[in-house]
Design a protein around this motif. Structure first.
Motif, PDB file in Angstrom:
ATOM      1  N   ARG A 220      -3.943  -5.813  -8.557  1.00 11.92           N
ATOM      2  CA  ARG A 220      -4.049  -5.451  -7.048  1.00 11.92           C
ATOM      3  C   ARG A 220      -4.761  -6.165  -6.251  1.00 11.92           C
ATOM      4  O   ARG A 220      -4.388  -6.516  -4.747  1.00 11.92           O
ATOM      5  CB  ARG A 220      -4.725  -3.855  -6.968  1.00 11.92           C
ATOM      6  CG  ARG A 220      -3.570  -2.938  -7.436  1.00 11.92           C
ATOM      7  CD  ARG A 220      -2.571  -2.666  -6.645  1.00 11.92           C
ATOM      8  NE  ARG A 220      -2.737  -2.023  -5.480  1.00 11.92           N
ATOM      9  CZ  ARG A 220      -2.109  -1.568  -4.574  1.00 11.92           C
ATOM     10  NH1 ARG A 220      -0.684  -1.933  -4.320  1.00 11.92           N
ATOM     11  NH2 ARG A 220      -2.717  -0.676  -3.204  1.00 11.92           N
TER      12      ARG A 220
ATOM     13  N   TYR B 287      -7.582  -3.414  -2.148  1.00 11.61           N
ATOM     14  CA  TYR B 287      -6.240  -3.899  -1.610  1.00 11.61           C
ATOM     15  C   TYR B 287      -6.603  -3.967   0.100  1.00 11.61           C
ATOM     16  O   TYR B 287      -6.305  -4.973   0.561  1.00 11.61           O
ATOM     17  CB  TYR B 287      -4.968  -3.127  -1.737  1.00 11.61           C
ATOM     18  CG  TYR B 287      -3.748  -3.781  -1.441  1.00 11.61           C
ATOM     19  CD1 TYR B 287      -3.064  -4.327  -2.215  1.00 11.61           C
ATOM     20  CD2 TYR B 287      -3.417  -3.534  -0.017  1.00 11.61           C
ATOM     21  CE1 TYR B 287      -1.864  -4.992  -1.701  1.00 11.61           C
ATOM     22  CE2 TYR B 287      -2.129  -4.196   0.504  1.00 11.61           C
ATOM     23  CZ  TYR B 287      -1.317  -4.798  -0.365  1.00 11.61           C
ATOM     24  OH  TYR B 287      -0.344  -5.412  -0.036  1.00 11.61           O
TER      25      TYR B 287
ATOM     26  N   THR C 169      -8.154   1.158  -6.148  1.00 11.83           N
ATOM     27  CA  THR C 169      -7.106   0.278  -6.032  1.00 11.83           C
ATOM     28  C   THR C 169      -6.558   0.147  -4.668  1.00 11.83           C
ATOM     29  O   THR C 169      -5.840  -0.718  -4.053  1.00 11.83           O
ATOM     30  CB  THR C 169      -5.870   0.776  -6.845  1.00 11.83           C
ATOM     31  OG1 THR C 169      -5.545   1.969  -6.728  1.00 11.83           O
ATOM     32  CG2 THR C 169      -6.388   0.767  -8.673  1.00 11.83           C
ATOM     33  N   LEU C 170      -6.686   1.227  -3.922  1.00 12.12           N
ATOM     34  CA  LEU C 170      -6.206   1.553  -2.351  1.00 12.12           C
ATOM     35  C   LEU C 170      -7.277   0.448  -1.582  1.00 12.12           C
ATOM     36  O   LEU C 170      -7.118  -0.442  -0.667  1.00 12.12           O
ATOM     37  CB  LEU C 170      -6.266   2.704  -1.953  1.00 12.12           C
ATOM     38  CG  LEU C 170      -4.836   3.503  -2.539  1.00 12.12           C
ATOM     39  CD1 LEU C 170      -5.283   5.069  -2.111  1.00 12.12           C
ATOM     40  CD2 LEU C 170      -3.525   3.301  -2.349  1.00 12.12           C
ATOM     41  N   THR C 171      -8.650   1.053  -1.888  1.00 14.46           N
ATOM     42  CA  THR C 171      -9.853   0.444  -1.077  1.00 14.46           C
ATOM     43  C   THR C 171      -9.788  -1.215  -1.314  1.00 14.46           C
ATOM     44  O   THR C 171      -9.810  -1.923  -0.097  1.00 14.46           O
ATOM     45  CB  THR C 171     -11.086   0.992  -1.235  1.00 14.46           C
ATOM     46  OG1 THR C 171     -10.866   2.466  -0.926  1.00 14.46           O
ATOM     47  CG2 THR C 171     -12.044   0.419  -0.435  1.00 14.46           C
TER      48      THR C 171
ATOM     49  N   GLN D 168      -8.722   5.700  -6.300  1.00  9.83           N
ATOM     50  CA  GLN D 168      -8.821   5.029  -4.742  1.00  9.83           C
ATOM     51  C   GLN D 168      -9.362   3.784  -4.708  1.00  9.83           C
ATOM     52  O   GLN D 168      -8.950   3.081  -3.710  1.00  9.83           O
ATOM     53  CB  GLN D 168      -9.940   6.079  -4.507  1.00  9.83           C
ATOM     54  CG  GLN D 168     -10.658   5.991  -3.240  1.00  9.83           C
ATOM     55  CD  GLN D 168      -9.362   6.181  -2.046  1.00  9.83           C
ATOM     56  OE1 GLN D 168      -8.645   6.954  -2.089  1.00  9.83           O
ATOM     57  NE2 GLN D 168      -9.570   5.473  -1.079  1.00  9.83           N
TER      58      GLN D 168
ATOM     59  N   SER E 152      -4.873   8.011   2.354  1.00  4.35           N
ATOM     60  CA  SER E 152      -5.835   8.016   1.313  1.00  4.35           C
ATOM     61  C   SER E 152      -5.981   9.798   0.849  1.00  4.35           C
ATOM     62  O   SER E 152      -6.294  10.098  -0.030  1.00  4.35           O
ATOM     63  CB  SER E 152      -7.333   7.425   1.622  1.00  4.35           C
ATOM     64  OG  SER E 152      -7.234   6.270   1.588  1.00  4.35           O
TER      65      SER E 152
ATOM     66  N   MET F 228       0.998  -1.210  -0.230  1.00  2.42           N
ATOM     67  CA  MET F 228       0.010  -0.054   0.031  1.00  2.42           C
ATOM     68  C   MET F 228       0.648   1.267  -0.102  1.00  2.42           C
ATOM     69  O   MET F 228       0.741   2.212  -0.802  1.00  2.42           O
ATOM     70  CB  MET F 228      -0.940   0.038   1.302  1.00  2.42           C
ATOM     71  CG  MET F 228      -1.688   1.007   1.314  1.00  2.42           C
ATOM     72  SD  MET F 228      -3.363   0.932   0.309  1.00  2.42           S
ATOM     73  CE  MET F 228      -4.207  -0.403   1.267  1.00  2.42           C
ATOM     74  N   ASP F 229       1.790   1.222   0.811  1.00  2.00           N
ATOM     75  CA  ASP F 229       2.446   2.583   1.377  1.00  2.00           C
ATOM     76  C   ASP F 229       3.413   3.022   0.114  1.00  2.00           C
ATOM     77  O   ASP F 229       3.711   4.190  -0.307  1.00  2.00           O
ATOM     78  CB  ASP F 229       3.226   2.452   2.653  1.00  2.00           C
ATOM     79  CG  ASP F 229       2.301   2.141   3.728  1.00  2.00           C
ATOM     80  OD1 ASP F 229       1.336   2.880   3.836  1.00  2.00           O
ATOM     81  OD2 ASP F 229       2.787   1.207   4.508  1.00  2.00           O
TER      82      ASP F 229
ATOM     83  N   VAL G  46       0.060   8.272  -6.629  1.00  2.00           N
ATOM     84  CA  VAL G  46      -1.442   7.919  -6.655  1.00  2.00           C
ATOM     85  C   VAL G  46      -2.075   9.056  -7.558  1.00  2.00           C
ATOM     86  O   VAL G  46      -3.051   8.926  -8.338  1.00  2.00           O
ATOM     87  CB  VAL G  46      -2.259   7.881  -5.235  1.00  2.00           C
ATOM     88  CG1 VAL G  46      -3.498   8.060  -5.371  1.00  2.00           C
ATOM     89  CG2 VAL G  46      -1.891   6.326  -4.782  1.00  2.00           C
TER      90      VAL G  46
ATOM     91  N   TYR H   3       3.284   2.839  -2.677  1.00  2.00           N
ATOM     92  CA  TYR H   3       2.676   3.151  -3.948  1.00  2.00           C
ATOM     93  C   TYR H   3       2.052   4.876  -3.947  1.00  2.00           C
ATOM     94  O   TYR H   3       1.461   5.253  -4.983  1.00  2.00           O
ATOM     95  CB  TYR H   3       1.420   2.178  -4.343  1.00  2.00           C
ATOM     96  CG  TYR H   3       0.444   2.440  -5.345  1.00  2.00           C
ATOM     97  CD1 TYR H   3       0.423   2.779  -6.527  1.00  2.00           C
ATOM     98  CD2 TYR H   3      -1.182   2.313  -4.833  1.00  2.00           C
ATOM     99  CE1 TYR H   3      -0.425   2.969  -7.568  1.00  2.00           C
ATOM    100  CE2 TYR H   3      -1.991   2.552  -5.540  1.00  2.00           C
ATOM    101  CZ  TYR H   3      -1.883   2.593  -6.785  1.00  2.00           C
ATOM    102  OH  TYR H   3      -2.995   3.056  -7.840  1.00  2.00           O
ATOM    103  N   LEU H   4       1.911   5.140  -2.693  1.00  2.00           N
ATOM    104  CA  LEU H   4       1.247   6.522  -2.646  1.00  2.00           C
ATOM    105  C   LEU H   4       1.857   7.586  -3.176  1.00  2.00           C
ATOM    106  O   LEU H   4       0.942   8.657  -3.659  1.00  2.00           O
ATOM    107  CB  LEU H   4       1.326   6.835  -0.943  1.00  2.00           C
ATOM    108  CG  LEU H   4       0.378   5.992  -0.064  1.00  2.00           C
ATOM    109  CD1 LEU H   4       0.560   6.163   1.338  1.00  2.00           C
ATOM    110  CD2 LEU H   4      -1.051   5.873  -0.370  1.00  2.00           C
TER     111      LEU H   4
END
Length: 403
Positions: free
Chosen positions: A110, A59, A55-57, A53, A235, A31-32, A38, A34-35
């Motif tokens: 992802r 995951y 792709t974060l949620t 967003q 986020s 997760m981190d 974003v 990749y920030l």
């Protein structure tokens, strides 16, 4: 459940941590790291910010929900195959993400990457519960695991920003795949099975038993509050700091790293604090710090435009609260379930991830990912609800003792 024996774990603590830590860190690093890219991904993939967003949620949700499958599997077939299988899936998906060219392929990969991370994570924490759950050093082990995990948000965005600038965004996912492959190769001959040897099959009522415990729910909710606050923070932070406050990708990453640094420093004192305050006292103080930091962020929005001082500094308080909470929630939630640790760990992370992914995303989308309000509202609301739940559990436990 009939009597069962613990399988031996012959590794010393340093060797054990060297085996456990990479899978723990990589699940978060997915997760981190990749920030920093974003904000640029909608243009790169030719899609919308909402899909990015997701792709974060996705995951985060898959990381937890997938453990409903892998927790019971680890109780039935063992921790080792679940950890190794998850590592291999995570590795493969990470390399494929580096060559994804469409938003749907990227989103699907992802998901697969999170499936691998989910399996590895539940295997790791079930192993920790098997080996250290009833030992005096359990608080130390959880603190060390949390300390290592804190390095992911500290270093991940910085590494991601540097890699993206020098080698392109694809190198971020190669940088996830390579250490995952190395960790898999190292664990292949060394990971010892720790699943208890049971004298009867796993009972079908395990889920019902765990989910029927109010203690499990209160401490899992506390974990969801802590991790959810951090999820809402990362986020919203890229858009607030890069787009609104004018930070560069590297500048954002360095600012982000100070929050993780606060977590790392706090972890050094977590064991002593937990010993002094106990599990409930540490959880209460964690909620108080999260609420205080969230209130300061909300108050600062009325006086200042987004900046390091108004947004990052209050996050340091929240970070301290996250560490105090995370140091005790696993022991608090799982204490009654040593015989079904895999299932209990799976449900603990699943429920936490649902809280984080669903409620966190609701606040982010509903209140705007380029404002401070999702973070302020989530931290204040969830800390208050969790404190009330913890108080209710204390009353429940007192009534149980009185009987």
């Amino acid at each position: 459940m009939n009597f069962h024996k613990q399988r031996p774990w012959r590794h010393s603590l340093p060797v054990a941590l060297a085996l456990l830590a990479p899978f723990n860190i990589l699940a978060s690093l997915g997760m981190d790291i990749y920030l920093p890219v974003v904000p640029a991904m909608p243009v790169i993939l030719g899609t919308t910010p909402q899909i990015v967003q997701l792709t974060l949620t996705l995951y985060m949700l898959t990381l937890g929900v997938g453990q409903i499958i892998f927790g019971p599997l680890s109780d039935r077939f063992g921790r080792r195959p679940v950890v190794l299988g998850g590592a291999l899936v995570f590795t493969t998906a990470s390399f494929l993400l580096a060559i994804a060219v469409s938003p749907m392929a990227f989103l699907a990969l992802r998901f697969v990457q999170a499936v691998g991370a989910s399996a590895a994570l539940v295997g790791v924490f079930a192993t920790v519960r098997d080996v250290y759950g009833d030992r005096p050093e359990s608080a130390l082990v959880y603190s060390l695991m949390n300390a290592m995990l804190s390095f992911a948000p500290a270093l991940g965005p910085i590494i991601g920003a540097i890699l993206a600038e020098k080698l392109g965004w694809q190198s971020i996912f190669i940088a996830l795949g390579v250490p995952a492959l190395i960790a898999f190769i190292a664990a292949l001959p060394a990971w010892q099975e720790t699943r208890p040897v049971k004298t009867e099959a796993l009972r079908a009522g395990s889920f019902r038993r765990v989910l029927g415990s109010p203690v499990f729910w209160a401490y899992t909710m506390a974990f969801g509050t802590a991790m959810g606050t951090f999820f809402v923070f990362f986020s919203t932070a890229p858009r607030i700091l890069i787009e609104r406050a004018g930070f560069s990708q590297l500048g954002f990453s360095l600012a982000f790293a100070t929050v993780a640094g606060a977590m790392i420093i706090t972890t050094r004192f977590a064991k002593t604090c937990v010993e002094h305050w106990g599990i409930p006292g540490s959880a209460y103080r964690g909620m108080a710090l999260i609420a205080t930091g969230s209130a300061l962020i909300a108050g600062g929005a009325f006086v200042f435009s987004p900046s390091f001082t108004s947004f990052i500094v209050p996050m340091w308080l929240i970070a301290v609260g996250i560490v105090f909470t995370g140091s005790v929630t696993a022991n608090g939630a799982l204490a009654e379930f040593s015989d079904i640790a895999g299932t209990a760990v799976a449900l603990h992370f699943c429920v936490q991830s649902l809280i984080v992914g669903l409620l966190g995303t609701f606040f982010v989308i509903g209140l705007g990912s380029d404002t401070i309000w999702p973070l302020a509202a989530y931290g204040l609301c969830m800390a208050a609800l969790t404190a009330a739940a913890l108080k209710g559990v204390q009353r429940f436990q007192l009534r149980q003792k009185a009987r």
